[in-house]
Scaffold this motif. Structure first.
Motif, PDB file in Angstrom:
ATOM      1  N   HIS A 187      -5.787  10.868   1.253  1.00 13.19           N
ATOM      2  CA  HIS A 187      -6.069  10.247  -0.041  1.00 13.19           C
ATOM      3  C   HIS A 187      -6.270   8.733   0.039  1.00 13.19           C
ATOM      4  O   HIS A 187      -6.744   8.135  -0.929  1.00 13.19           O
ATOM      5  N   ARG A 188      -5.903   8.108   1.142  1.00 10.81           N
ATOM      6  CA  ARG A 188      -6.157   6.684   1.346  1.00 10.81           C
ATOM      7  C   ARG A 188      -6.830   6.520   2.712  1.00 10.81           C
ATOM      8  O   ARG A 188      -6.285   5.900   3.623  1.00 10.81           O
ATOM      9  N   GLN A 216       4.316  14.915   5.890  1.00 11.10           N
ATOM     10  CA  GLN A 216       3.568  15.153   4.652  1.00 11.10           C
ATOM     11  C   GLN A 216       3.098  13.837   4.036  1.00 11.10           C
ATOM     12  O   GLN A 216       1.961  13.732   3.553  1.00 11.10           O
ATOM     13  N   VAL A 217       3.966  12.823   4.036  1.00  9.86           N
ATOM     14  CA  VAL A 217       3.590  11.526   3.470  1.00  9.86           C
ATOM     15  C   VAL A 217       2.451  10.906   4.265  1.00  9.86           C
ATOM     16  O   VAL A 217       1.474  10.399   3.699  1.00  9.86           O
ATOM     17  N   ASP A 218       2.549  10.948   5.583  1.00 11.73           N
ATOM     18  CA  ASP A 218       1.487  10.377   6.421  1.00 11.73           C
ATOM     19  C   ASP A 218       0.182  11.147   6.262  1.00 11.73           C
ATOM     20  O   ASP A 218      -0.908  10.560   6.253  1.00 11.73           O
ATOM     21  N   GLU A 219       0.276  12.455   6.118  1.00 15.21           N
ATOM     22  CA  GLU A 219      -0.921  13.267   5.901  1.00 15.21           C
ATOM     23  C   GLU A 219      -1.560  12.918   4.551  1.00 15.21           C
ATOM     24  O   GLU A 219      -2.790  12.864   4.435  1.00 15.21           O
ATOM     25  N   GLY A 251       0.841  -1.179   0.000  1.00 15.96           N
ATOM     26  CA  GLY A 251       0.000   0.000   0.000  1.00 15.96           C
ATOM     27  C   GLY A 251       0.882   1.236   0.000  1.00 15.96           C
ATOM     28  O   GLY A 251       2.047   1.181  -0.429  1.00 15.96           O
ATOM     29  N   PRO A 252       0.386   2.372   0.484  1.00 19.17           N
ATOM     30  CA  PRO A 252       1.201   3.585   0.536  1.00 19.17           C
ATOM     31  C   PRO A 252       2.488   3.345   1.325  1.00 19.17           C
ATOM     32  O   PRO A 252       2.444   2.909   2.477  1.00 19.17           O
ATOM     33  N   THR A 253       3.607   3.606   0.692  1.00 17.53           N
ATOM     34  CA  THR A 253       4.909   3.312   1.280  1.00 17.53           C
ATOM     35  C   THR A 253       5.799   4.539   1.164  1.00 17.53           C
ATOM     36  O   THR A 253       5.879   5.161   0.097  1.00 17.53           O
ATOM     37  N   ARG A 262      -3.143   4.464   9.202  1.00 16.71           N
ATOM     38  CA  ARG A 262      -3.230   5.928   9.217  1.00 16.71           C
ATOM     39  C   ARG A 262      -1.869   6.582   8.970  1.00 16.71           C
ATOM     40  O   ARG A 262      -1.613   7.718   9.361  1.00 16.71           O
ATOM     41  N   ARG A 263      -0.996   5.830   8.326  1.00 15.00           N
ATOM     42  CA  ARG A 263       0.326   6.350   7.971  1.00 15.00           C
ATOM     43  C   ARG A 263       0.889   5.461   6.882  1.00 15.00           C
ATOM     44  O   ARG A 263       0.343   4.381   6.582  1.00 15.00           O
TER      45      ARG A 263
END
Length: 264
Positions: free
Chosen positions: A218-219, A210-213, A185-187, A225-226
């Motif tokens: 967006h996901r 910023q990446v976690d936000e 997923g988001p990495t 949540r990160r």
């Protein structure tokens, strides 16, 4: 669990940074001879130094080649004639509206993200079957199952990888060669971080924040949540490359932080 891959040769494509680099580092730590690949010689040399600094005495080689082409694949094969483990990680992504993606771009994404893995699997699989041991892992994405409308061409290639991996697993039935897919997923890799930094310029947040936000906004289905780290994704890939994973094949395994709202 102790994973020992001494005596095995592992190729990781697209491994000068991000998930590919973390995977190569993880495999080097298991004792495998590890081959990293990429097009940028300077980046490869830097990655090579990082691995040997972390794992003194590691057997690590770097091959500079454009693996989206048949010529690049032949270059790699000439340098590394046989491999026990092939991690098809090479991939590109870029947000782009569907109406702005022309035929050439669709083909480019297919060549880089899909055909590169097909071609290398075709080159290295026969010897794996003959030796009756081998591991092929395709690094897909949760975008394979939740097609992102902002980069449909990327999602298409990730879905195609799942089909190829499952088909290859069927081809390898009874051979002791396993073929699996991993769906990150988001990495928080270099590529994602650079993209998010552009979006969040002037926000006052650190890059990691910023990446976690971005993940939260967006996901929103993410249970973490990160963003995950490349190392966490690499852990699953290294496991699938190991003798301990001999009963896992034809699978598509998620490491997406629960982003996909499904129990299977």
């Amino acid at each position: 669990m102790h994973i020992d891959l001494s005596g095995k040769t592992a190729i990781v494509t697209g491994s000068s940074q991000g998930i590919g680099f973390a995977t190569a580092l993880g495999l080097a730590r298991t004792g495998a001879r590890t081959v990293i690949t990429g097009r940028d010689t300077a980046r490869l040399e830097k990655a090579l130094r990082r691995i040997t600094d972390d794992v003194p005495g590691a057997a690590v080689d770097a091959v500079a080649a454009d693996l989206s082409t048949s010529e690049g694949a032949e270059t790699l094969l000439a340098e590394v004639p046989a491999a026990d483990i092939l991690v098809n990680n090479l991939g590109i992504f870029e947000p782009k509206a569907f109406l702005d993606i022309d035929d050439a771009e669709w083909r480019r994404y297919f060549d880089v993200n899909v055909l590169s893995g097909i071609r290398l699997s075709r080159l290295y699989l026969p010897a794996m079957i003959e030796r009756r041991w081998g591991r092929i892992v395709f690094v897909s994405s949760e975008s394979a199952l939740q097609i992102p409308p902002e980069m449909m061409h990327y999602g298409m290639t990730k879905t195609a990888q799942l089909a190829v991996a499952r088909g290859l697993a069927e081809v390898c039935a009874g051979s002791a060669v396993t073929v699996n897919s991993v769906l990150p997923g988001p990495t928080n890799s270099e590529g994602i971080a650079g993209f998010v930094a552009e979006l969040g310029a002037g926000s006052g947040l650190s890059l990691d924040e910023q990446v976690d936000e971005f993940v939260r906004e967006h996901r929103p289905t993410s249970l973490l949540r990160r963003a995950a780290t490349p190392e966490k994704v690499a852990n699953l890939i290294v496991y699938l490359s190991s003798p301990q994973a001999s009963a896992t094949t034809g699978a598509a395994l998620s490491v997406d932080g629960g982003t996909r709202r499904s129990v299977v």
